[in-house]
Design a protein around this motif. Structure first.
Motif, PDB file in Angstrom:
ATOM      1  N   MET A  26      -5.777  -5.302   2.990  1.00  0.00           N
ATOM      2  CA  MET A  26      -5.646  -3.850   3.041  1.00  0.00           C
ATOM      3  C   MET A  26      -6.686  -3.113   2.197  1.00  0.00           C
ATOM      4  SD  MET A  26      -2.138  -1.615   3.065  1.00  0.00           S
ATOM      5  CE  MET A  26      -2.175  -0.048   3.950  1.00  0.00           C
ATOM      6  N   TYR A  44      -8.217   3.813   3.488  1.00  0.00           N
ATOM      7  CA  TYR A  44      -8.328   2.782   2.465  1.00  0.00           C
ATOM      8  C   TYR A  44      -6.937   2.445   1.961  1.00  0.00           C
ATOM      9  CZ  TYR A  44     -13.375   3.463   2.181  1.00  0.00           C
ATOM     10  OH  TYR A  44     -14.712   3.535   2.464  1.00  0.00           O
ATOM     11  N   GLY A  45      -6.634   1.151   1.916  1.00  0.00           N
ATOM     12  CA  GLY A  45      -5.385   0.713   1.305  1.00  0.00           C
ATOM     13  C   GLY A  45      -5.553   0.646  -0.211  1.00  0.00           C
ATOM     14  N   PRO A  46      -4.544   0.108  -0.923  1.00  0.00           N
ATOM     15  CA  PRO A  46      -4.606   0.124  -2.394  1.00  0.00           C
ATOM     16  C   PRO A  46      -5.879  -0.484  -2.998  1.00  0.00           C
ATOM     17  CG  PRO A  46      -2.396  -0.386  -1.662  1.00  0.00           C
ATOM     18  CD  PRO A  46      -3.245  -0.368  -0.421  1.00  0.00           C
ATOM     19  N   THR A  49      -8.891   1.835  -2.131  1.00  0.00           N
ATOM     20  CA  THR A  49      -8.826   3.108  -2.841  1.00  0.00           C
ATOM     21  C   THR A  49      -9.217   2.930  -4.301  1.00  0.00           C
ATOM     22  OG1 THR A  49      -7.024   3.782  -1.380  1.00  0.00           O
ATOM     23  CG2 THR A  49      -7.333   5.068  -3.385  1.00  0.00           C
ATOM     24  N   ARG A 555      -1.268  -1.220 -19.988  1.00  0.00           N
ATOM     25  CA  ARG A 555      -1.201   0.187 -19.580  1.00  0.00           C
ATOM     26  C   ARG A 555      -1.611   1.092 -20.728  1.00  0.00           C
ATOM     27  NH1 ARG A 555       3.180  -1.521 -16.444  1.00  0.00           N
ATOM     28  NH2 ARG A 555       4.724  -1.083 -18.053  1.00  0.00           N
ATOM     29  N   ARG A 562      -1.450  -6.051 -12.213  1.00  0.00           N
ATOM     30  CA  ARG A 562      -0.400  -6.276 -11.210  1.00  0.00           C
ATOM     31  C   ARG A 562       0.386  -7.508 -11.614  1.00  0.00           C
ATOM     32  NH1 ARG A 562       0.718  -2.211  -7.678  1.00  0.00           N
ATOM     33  NH2 ARG A 562      -1.185  -0.981  -7.670  1.00  0.00           N
TER      34      ARG A 562
ATOM     35  N   ARG B  60      -3.383  10.108 -12.427  1.00  0.00           N
ATOM     36  CA  ARG B  60      -3.476   8.690 -12.035  1.00  0.00           C
ATOM     37  C   ARG B  60      -2.897   7.789 -13.114  1.00  0.00           C
ATOM     38  NH1 ARG B  60      -8.567   9.052  -9.215  1.00  0.00           N
ATOM     39  NH2 ARG B  60      -8.152   8.562  -7.021  1.00  0.00           N
ATOM     40  N   LEU B  65      -0.873   4.272 -12.584  1.00  0.00           N
ATOM     41  CA  LEU B  65      -0.995   3.125 -13.487  1.00  0.00           C
ATOM     42  C   LEU B  65       0.361   2.776 -14.098  1.00  0.00           C
ATOM     43  CD1 LEU B  65      -3.304   1.324 -14.622  1.00  0.00           C
ATOM     44  CD2 LEU B  65      -3.434   2.861 -16.568  1.00  0.00           C
ATOM     45  N   ASN B  68       2.779   1.376 -11.391  1.00  0.00           N
ATOM     46  CA  ASN B  68       2.229   0.417 -10.424  1.00  0.00           C
ATOM     47  C   ASN B  68       2.333   0.904  -8.986  1.00  0.00           C
ATOM     48  OD1 ASN B  68       0.990  -1.772 -11.617  1.00  0.00           O
ATOM     49  ND2 ASN B  68       2.969  -2.556 -12.313  1.00  0.00           N
ATOM     50  N   VAL B  69       1.924   2.152  -8.803  1.00  0.00           N
ATOM     51  CA  VAL B  69       2.026   2.776  -7.491  1.00  0.00           C
ATOM     52  C   VAL B  69       0.862   2.318  -6.610  1.00  0.00           C
ATOM     53  CG1 VAL B  69       1.827   5.023  -6.350  1.00  0.00           C
ATOM     54  CG2 VAL B  69       3.318   4.752  -8.345  1.00  0.00           C
ATOM     55  N   LEU B  70       1.101   2.204  -5.302  1.00  0.00           N
ATOM     56  CA  LEU B  70       0.056   1.803  -4.368  1.00  0.00           C
ATOM     57  C   LEU B  70      -0.669   3.055  -3.877  1.00  0.00           C
ATOM     58  CD1 LEU B  70       2.094  -0.797  -2.273  1.00  0.00           C
ATOM     59  CD2 LEU B  70       0.759  -1.164  -4.357  1.00  0.00           C
ATOM     60  N   GLU B  71      -1.864   3.283  -4.388  1.00  0.00           N
ATOM     61  CA  GLU B  71      -2.599   4.476  -3.969  1.00  0.00           C
ATOM     62  C   GLU B  71      -3.390   4.188  -2.703  1.00  0.00           C
ATOM     63  OE1 GLU B  71      -5.142   6.266  -6.945  1.00  0.00           O
ATOM     64  OE2 GLU B  71      -6.020   7.595  -5.440  1.00  0.00           O
ATOM     65  N   VAL B  72      -3.310   5.098  -1.751  1.00  0.00           N
ATOM     66  CA  VAL B  72      -4.060   4.962  -0.501  1.00  0.00           C
ATOM     67  C   VAL B  72      -4.912   6.216  -0.297  1.00  0.00           C
ATOM     68  CG1 VAL B  72      -2.393   3.452   0.624  1.00  0.00           C
ATOM     69  CG2 VAL B  72      -2.144   5.923   0.847  1.00  0.00           C
ATOM     70  N   ASP B  73      -5.928   6.112   0.554  1.00  0.00           N
ATOM     71  CA  ASP B  73      -6.790   7.251   0.860  1.00  0.00           C
ATOM     72  C   ASP B  73      -6.868   7.349   2.378  1.00  0.00           C
ATOM     73  OD1 ASP B  73      -8.602   9.280   0.866  1.00  0.00           O
ATOM     74  OD2 ASP B  73     -10.293   8.091   0.145  1.00  0.00           O
ATOM     75  N   LEU B 233       1.949  -1.391   3.820  1.00  0.00           N
ATOM     76  CA  LEU B 233       2.131  -1.268   2.370  1.00  0.00           C
ATOM     77  C   LEU B 233       3.261  -2.167   1.886  1.00  0.00           C
ATOM     78  CD1 LEU B 233       1.599   2.573   1.936  1.00  0.00           C
ATOM     79  CD2 LEU B 233       0.150   0.741   1.029  1.00  0.00           C
TER      80      LEU B 233
END
Lengths: 645, 645
Positions: A26, A44-46, A49, A555, A562, B60, B65, B68-73, B233
């Motif tokens: 992805m 774009y996936g994670p 991105t 963090r 991850r 962000r 961060l 642990n979110v999955l960011e997409v574009d 996702l």
């Protein structure tokens, strides 16, 4: 002519394998896939991105922060008049033709390319030379065969002619392409000749506001907003020249029939910067940077071998036009290397067309050949001039001169006591024509007034008008000026982020040989989508508190991580993250429960070290911030070889 | 009812002064200004762009961060079918009406608001109460007067009616608005009644590809791309639920007649996040966070006073529907405080409409009253369900159950040996109707088969079809399931970055009293557009090497700085940077030439300390990274009072 593409480790690159990985993990995915998708649009996936956002972050630090550039964020929606003035409405188009039988619409130059390339492949086959493309891409070979492009040998002269056409395919207009189609009898899939090429404007149209009387476009480039804000930016910069602006954002190009995945898309992330200056004042900082150059002359002689040369020498020898352009080429090269582009797969190609000022593209080698990823154009004063003329707003620099300079010019004087009564209500129109006269016209006025005592000028509303020398004087005068006014020249580097991402993935891809071949994406830690993988040796619940603690510490240090608690073997979990390009891996195991120590694994070598949490976290920070390499860490911390891979 | 807006220091806020500053210092500027501009479109200049990019950076780190979110574009361009399915094509519209004489197009609810508010102002004036708005904004008062809205006293009952209409203006549809226009005889500027309200869809239309057979829109929100990628996702997240995705990007709304500067724009930066979950598992971390809540019940009773309450109590008392929603509300509040929004000018308002699930807006107090800046909506399973139905792709979660569960349902059995020969080529159509039957229908089949030995079903192509109980059985059966399938609920917080920026500027604005009143924007260092101003005491060339050195050291530490070598007094240069919100100032003076020491100035107190370069740079880093405050630095380093302010 294309160089065969290899992986990071020199293995032959299997483009389908890389693309499969990028989709499976992805990095990217076709937009609206569950609705069947639309060509030229990708999400774009994670990991994609994160990669993009890390690249943009490096870009900002490399260009904006380092050179104190003025970054602006301008709208994508743009009214008609702006792109009419800039020339995009009239000229930003591709040639389009249609298969008259199937109705399939094609980009005319791509159609010509496709048919000629298929014939050349057929010729090679007939001569018994397997082509690299059919070798690499069996689907493509099958498709070519299905279209009836079988092995037919061509005359040597024909081969040479085709190759010459392909080398300059960008330079044909509608008539040129139509002539090629006729001359070589180029046929569509249906067997028919295509319809004659017509212009198709590549801007997406829309309508702004409810009354649909404000037609607009989605910008096809990010530069215009910077041009339109020129006067305000100059003021913001306290009228100091030179200065540079920058813009990061999306641009839109309604490609006729996009193919090639991320290499030709309808919605692009473009980063552009404008440098408004005669010469860069920081050129000396980069003059020793070496580039692979492919100058115009080399290309015109039919060759594609590059010359390695310092940018200082390239400017001194006149190969690159000026220091500002040279400064940007060197800075672009440094940026590309910083994010992990392979220097051996990078070249700078000069544009052939020289109606514009000097332009160079940074091209990156991919499985689709050399691809333009960064354009660096000298746009001269064109854009500022046309917008200034259209809006009647001065877009210029007023430079206070340290030494006043002497200016000689033809000046017009009117005897207003006589002029007004003479022309009455037409006086303004006549005066406007006189005042708009160029220096050349004024010179002829002056000479005519001297020799004949009068001039005749053409006033649109009135026709010819005669003026005597008791009303009008025109003389050559010398004056001293303290201020120089000029419209500055602009150099514009423009980065296609999607293409850079695609090339970067191919440049960092390789296959780890072993019991099972495994793919790795060896991104530099600075751009790696995720910096650290945290894994427990097994799904024993005792490991969880340690993992939470490590995650929280990372963090706090703003390092992305991850956790993988899936039931797969630890080797499989590492493998998955090698494909994601995760730079480092931390493992919590039974030894951790005893002494709190953890292991740190390097993606590229798969080697590990073991130490207490704080030492490992310090090592991670040093690698991620670029202060140390893995080799340094191996010197600092004891090696570990215990866990099962 | 609106609270009077004050500055950071409690002074009455002059909205024109703030707006003047934001434009003068190029925080923002109308797009295409030299072409006359287009309402609702604005560009961010250098300080606005830096502020936006710093806010997004904090966002962000705070959301992506930390959780642990999955960011997409995802793309902005979206084909028709997607927004048809989501309901935007049919429902994403405002009511529009027109002045029949002038042709001016207006948003109907805004028109009603304008006229009623003008009448209420006229009433107040007639009663001898100056209104705060006319006090604050003399231009507006003059305009109201020009429109003929002079001081006319209204009946008390009418005043109450108008106020009640205004309080629920969002709830009127076309008929409701038309009725108000008739009932209160609401007139346009021309003196005519407006045309009846009609729906105007707010999405910008365009056409994708050359053949104009793919109509599309610019997305009006960033959530749909995340919904469409749901299955991928989930797989990327290794099928672990719950998870969250996020998207940062532009959205587009073709507002009918935008006004209000940055508060109502046609091109918006929206940040949205989707949390796919029943309940957040991190709620305990935020349960003590206190919020100012304005629940539905309070509003319905006609009041606007907020209740301060911990989110833990709000969820326990059922004021906020669930923990996931509560978690987000608390996290949103923490984020807003981190970037410098005034907690006293923040409230959370519950939506009145409860056809949807529970929705809350974070509203910020501005000179235009309370403004929705973050929406936090419970979207339930709506979007995933409609897209799944339309595409016939399963958008659901398969959860492996730890304990198998018992499920009782009506099951259909066909005797295939008889069924095929009986219906021949129609067998598939009949079977499809049977299999699509709901549990209710199946129950009635079962009972009919038992009582009459047959059922009659309707098959579109065939009409009524009779089936006997030797072919069809329908029984209630109990089975044990190991997997639960469900479409997850979605909570969506959505941040309007432009509105947040506008409110943030007003919240951090104040006027420093003195010989001359001077404006200051006291942004927290974490979001300040520029962190450090570097100034020489005079334009003596001896200072330059020190300034270069300090600038380079700051760049190495990735801290943004600006140099001001203009000829203005040092006080003026500080002042300019106070308006830009620059957090700190470093001065190089004659003492620097002697001992290398430099001074550091705090924007908010204007106090200074003096120390050697390295100590000052360390102090800057600690302030910028949030480790220390100015008060700490004053404890660490000696005060300095020497230079002229």
């Amino acid at each position: 002519m294309t160089t065969t593409m290899t992986t990071l480790k020199g293995q032959p690159l299997d483009r389908l394998a890389v693309d499969g990985l990028l989709r499976r993990r992805m990095f990217y995915t076709p937009s609206f896939d569950i609705y069947g998708g639309i060509s030229g649009l990708f999400d774009y996936g994670p990991p994609g991105t994160a990669l993009q956002s890390n690249i943009l972050d490096v870009w900002r630090k490399h260009f904006v922060l380092e050179d104190n550039v003025l970054e602006v964020d301008c709208t994508v929606l743009t009214p008609h008049i702006v792109f009419k003035t800039s020339g995009h409405v009239d000229r930003f188009s591709d040639w389009m033709c249609k298969d008259p039988k199937s109705g399939v619409i094609m980009r005319a130059d791509h159609f010509v390319e496709d048919v000629l390339e298929a014939r050349l492949r057929g010729d090679k086959e007939a001569r018994g030379q397997a082509t690299s493309q059919t070798q690499k891409d069996p689907k493509r070979a099958a498709k070519a065969k299905a279209k009836g492009h079988t092995a037919v040998k061509l005359d040597d002269a024909v081969v040479q002619e085709y190759e010459s056409v392909l080398a300059q395919i960008d330079n044909y207009d509608d008539k040129g392409l139509a002539a090629l189609i006729q001359k070589y009898d180029l046929r569509c899939a249906s067997g028919e000749l295509p319809t004659p090429p017509v212009a198709f404007n590549l801007m997406f149209k829309t309508s702004i506001g409810p009354s649909s009387n404000t037609p607009g476009y989605l910008r096809p480039e990010t530069a215009q907003g910077q041009f339109l804000n020129f006067a305000k930016l100059l003021e913001f910069n306290q009228n100091v020249m030179p200065f540079a602006s920058a813009s990061i954002g999306k641009s839109y190009r309604n490609e006729i029939s996009p193919r090639g995945g991320l290499l030709r898309v309808r919605e692009l992330s473009i980063v552009s910067s404008l440098k408004l200056a005669a010469y860069s004042n920081r050129f000396h900082q980069v003059e020793n940077v070496e580039l692979e150059l492919l100058p115009r002359e080399t290309q015109l002689s039919g060759k594609t071998n590059t010359t390695r040369m310092s940018i200082g020498k390239a400017v001194a020898d006149g190969i690159v036009d000026n220091e500002t352009l040279g400064y940007f080429l060197a800075r672009i090269n440094l940026f590309l290397q910083k994010i992990g582009v392979d220097p051996k797969k990078t070249r700078f190609r000069q544009h052939l067309a020289h109606y514009a000022c000097d332009c160079w593209d940074a091209e990156l080698l991919t499985s689709s050949g050399w691809v333009e990823c960064v354009g660096c154009a000298d746009r001269s004063a064109y854009d500022l001039s046309v917008h200034s003329k259209q809006t009647e707003k001065p877009l210029l620099v007023r430079q206070q001169l340290e030494q006043p300079r002497t200016v000689t010019s033809w000046e017009i004087d009117l005897n207003r006591k006589l002029f007004g009564p003479l022309f009455k209500k037409n006086a303004r129109a006549v005066e406007a024509v006189l005042m708009a006269a160029s220096q050349e016209q004024r010179e002829s006025f002056g000479k005519e007034l001297e020799s004949t005592g009068k001039v005749v000028i053409d006033v649109a509303e009135l026709g010819p008008v005669e003026i005597n020398n008791d009303v009008l004087k025109c003389e050559l005068r010398t004056s001293s000026q303290n201020v120089r006014e000029y419209i500055p020249n602009v150099i514009e580097p423009s980065f296609g982020i999607g293409r850079i991402i695609f090339a970067l993935c191919e440049h960092n891809y390789w296959v780890r040989e072993g019991d099972e071949a495994r793919s790795v994406l060896s991104f530099p830690p600075i751009v790696a989508p995720t910096k650290v993988l945290i894994v427990p040796l097994s799904n024993d619940k005792k490991f969880l508190p340690y993992m939470d603690q490590i995650g929280q510490k990372l963090r706090n240090a703003q390092i992305s991580s991850r956790v993988d608690v899936s039931s797969a073997t630890i080797g499989k979990r590492y493998s998955r993250n090698d494909e994601l390009g995760t730079a480092l891996g931390v493992t919590v195991d039974f030894q951790t429960l005893k002494d709190g120590s953890i292991t740190l694994r390097d993606r590229d070598t798969t080697r590990q070290v073991r130490a207490d949490q704080d030492k490992v976290l310090a090592a991670i920070q040093e690698i991620v911030n670029g202060g140390k390499t893995w080799a340094d860490i191996e010197n600092d911390l004891p090696a570990f070889t215990g866990q099962d891979q």
